[in-house]
Scaffold this motif. Structure first.
Motif, PDB file in Angstrom:
ATOM      1  N   GLU A   1      -3.292  -0.445  -5.288  1.00 50.77           N
ATOM      2  CA  GLU A   1      -3.717  -1.765  -4.837  1.00 50.77           C
ATOM      3  C   GLU A   1      -5.110  -2.063  -5.382  1.00 50.77           C
ATOM      4  O   GLU A   1      -5.819  -1.146  -5.814  1.00 50.77           O
ATOM      5  N   PRO A   2      -5.532  -3.325  -5.358  1.00 55.27           N
ATOM      6  CA  PRO A   2      -6.886  -3.659  -5.822  1.00 55.27           C
ATOM      7  C   PRO A   2      -7.948  -2.895  -5.036  1.00 55.27           C
ATOM      8  O   PRO A   2      -7.764  -2.569  -3.861  1.00 55.27           O
ATOM      9  N   THR A   3      -9.059  -2.625  -5.702  1.00 57.15           N
ATOM     10  CA  THR A   3     -10.153  -1.898  -5.061  1.00 57.15           C
ATOM     11  C   THR A   3     -10.661  -2.670  -3.849  1.00 57.15           C
ATOM     12  O   THR A   3     -10.983  -3.857  -3.959  1.00 57.15           O
ATOM     13  N   PRO A   4     -10.747  -2.036  -2.691  1.00 54.65           N
ATOM     14  CA  PRO A   4     -11.203  -2.746  -1.494  1.00 54.65           C
ATOM     15  C   PRO A   4     -12.682  -3.118  -1.594  1.00 54.65           C
ATOM     16  O   PRO A   4     -13.468  -2.414  -2.246  1.00 54.65           O
ATOM     17  N   PRO A   5     -13.097  -4.210  -0.955  1.00 57.65           N
ATOM     18  CA  PRO A   5     -14.497  -4.666  -1.041  1.00 57.65           C
ATOM     19  C   PRO A   5     -15.516  -3.633  -0.584  1.00 57.65           C
ATOM     20  O   PRO A   5     -16.656  -3.629  -1.056  1.00 57.65           O
TER      21      PRO A   5
END
Length: 505
Positions: free
Chosen positions: A274-278
């Motif tokens: 998944e996209p890198t979390p903030p």
């Protein structure tokens, strides 16, 4: 096999008759659990980063949190110090050594890589700045160069280095560095590999000093001396249990191992694509801010060290008494663990400085460490780090020194059920027991006394000392006694069969 929490392990009892209501004999075969990452104790950014990113990677959140703390410790300038007591000069800097303990499947290397990424980025920027400054310096004409200062190559990390290379880096890096060791067994082994015993002693002395910080001078014949203004190294590395056992068995017991705080990693799982979390960017920004911190100010003019406020100082004073009692209690069971606990007063102060700097705002932390910070750090130390230390020293290294001999003797007692034992009687036991000398056998019986298995019988001569086996041993470990008797019966059958085959041949 039963699993115990650290609170189930009684402190070694005094050498006097034990009360009927004591905790009873300790199970030397028990495994010791290590807790998951607790909630609400860490600085919020570190906890969120550890939990969210650990789920993304499929790794142990506690290991990722500990790695992040080591990175933050290295990022904070070593000039920021905490005055531990009000009325002496004891200072601690935010400098810690973390060992991630687990098999290759626990993903130690990915944890280290992810946690150290922000620090490596800053280190690359420092290198580029140095290269540019060096090029400008080298381009100077002869006369201007005489009055110009050569640029210094400030670093933030070391990797798999010798002490000679580390000395060159540290002479220009007074605010400390992070030493990354993908496999700590190699780091320990390198101290003996290159220079023999005398050289190994010097290497170990260098690293011991790097844990404490302070001035360090290197005297090199023919190459001049090197002055290191502040020899300061934080450490982050991984190690597998089996190499660690060998390291602990072979190493000089000078306290180097005990300066590491071990995190026993839980099993890894499949991560997420998944996209890198903030929160990863928030963590990187935190490391960058910590690197730029300056000392706190008193008023608006004078730079001062950090201090505990009144409530935090009271917590520290209580912990000092607690740590002293813990170390004394564990001394009879496991001297390595007792020595590790002996570092907790300093570790508590260092963690308080790290927590305080992480939770500060701006480029200067406030000068006082608050009671709430000290309380959370104390809980983290005793409810998370200490159980991991017990799991490491008990399950990885063995609950006591010569734990194999202790287990053999305990099994022999259960199988044969003698009313009392002596050094001579236990040295007539199985192969492991017969290999002990008198001193080793005495030490094993002393530890079984500390475990609550035996009661010493006063005698006029030490060499004829006896221990009575406590009746509770046979009651509590009846099932184990049956298993031990059956195991020994099968061993005797195997030996007898082998003897018959030899005679037939």
């Amino acid at each position: 096999m039963d699993y115990l929490s650290p609170s189930d392990v009684p402190e070694p009892p005094p050498r006097k008759p034990k009360a009927d209501n004591d905790n009873g004999p300790v199970d030397p075969w028990a495994r010791y659990t290590h807790p998951p990452l607790p909630s609400g104790l860490l600085p919020p950014v570190i906890e969120e980063y550890a939990r969210v990113q650990a789920e993304m990677m499929g790794v142990d959140a506690g290991g990722l949190a500990a790695a992040a703390l080591a990175v933050c410790a290295a990022a904070i300038p070593d000039s920021i110090q905490l005055k531990v007591k009000r009325h002496d000069d004891w200072m601690e800097s935010p400098r810690i050594w973390v060992a991630l303990v687990g098999s290759p499947s626990t993903k130690k290397s990915p944890i280290i890589t992810n946690a150290t990424a922000p620090l490596k980025k800053i280190d690359r920027e420092l290198y580029r700045a140095y290269v540019e400054a060096k090029a400008e310096y080298d381009a100077l004409e002869k006369e201007p160069k005489k009055t110009a200062s050569a640029p210094k190559h400030v670093r933030l990390r070391l990797e798999d280095t010798t002490i000679e290379a580390a000395q060159e880096v540290l002479k220009d890096s007074p605010n400390g560095v992070l030493c990354l060791q993908d496999e700590l067994s190699g780091w320990f082994g390198s101290m003996d590999k290159y220079s023999g015993n005398r050289g190994a002693a010097k290497d170990r002395a260098f690293w011991l000093q790097s844990f404490n910080g302070g001035n360090y001078t290197v005297n090199r014949i023919g190459r001049g001396d090197v002055w290191i203004d502040n020899l300061s190294v934080s450490m982050l590395g991984g190690i597998q249990p089996e190499p660690m056992r060998k390291v602990a068995g072979d190493a000089v017991d000078d306290g180097l191992l005990q300066r590491l705080f071990p995190i026993v990693l839980g099993s890894a799982s499949i991560g997420k694509d998944e996209p890198t979390p903030p929160v990863v960017a928030m963590y990187a920004a935190l490391v960058d801010r910590l690197h730029g911190l300056s000392k706190p100010l008193a008023g608006s003019l004078v730079e001062v060290p950090l201090r505990f406020d009144k409530g935090a100082q009271a917590i520290r004073n209580e912990l000092e008494e607690k740590h002293h009692a813990m170390a004394a209690g564990w001394e009879a069971m496991n001297r390595k663990l007792a020595a590790h606990i002996g570092k907790y007063d300093g570790l508590f102060a260092r963690l308080c400085a790290i927590w305080h700097c992480i939770e500060s705002t701006g480029n200067r932390p406030a000068s006082e460490v608050k009671e709430d910070t000290a309380r959370r750090v104390a809980a983290f130390l005793h409810d998370f780090l200490f159980p991991h230390a017990i799991a490491f020293y008990a399950d990885v290294l063995g609950l006591s020194e010569r734990h194999d001999a202790l287990l053999a003797t305990a099994g022999w007692i259960l199988a044969h059920q003698p009313p009392s034992v002596t050094v001579r009687s236990v040295r007539r036991g199985d192969t492991v027991m017969r290999a002990m000398d008198n001193y080793e056998a005495q030490a094993v019986l002393d530890r079984l006394d500390a475990f609550g298995w035996l009661e010493p019988v006063p005698t006029a001569r030490r060499d004829s000392m006896q221990w009575t086996v406590r009746p509770a041993v046979h009651t509590l470990f009846a099932a184990r006694a049956g298993e031990e008797a059956e195991r020994r019966r099968k061993v005797r059958e195997i030996i007898a069969d082998a003897a018959r085959l030899k005679q037939a041949a």
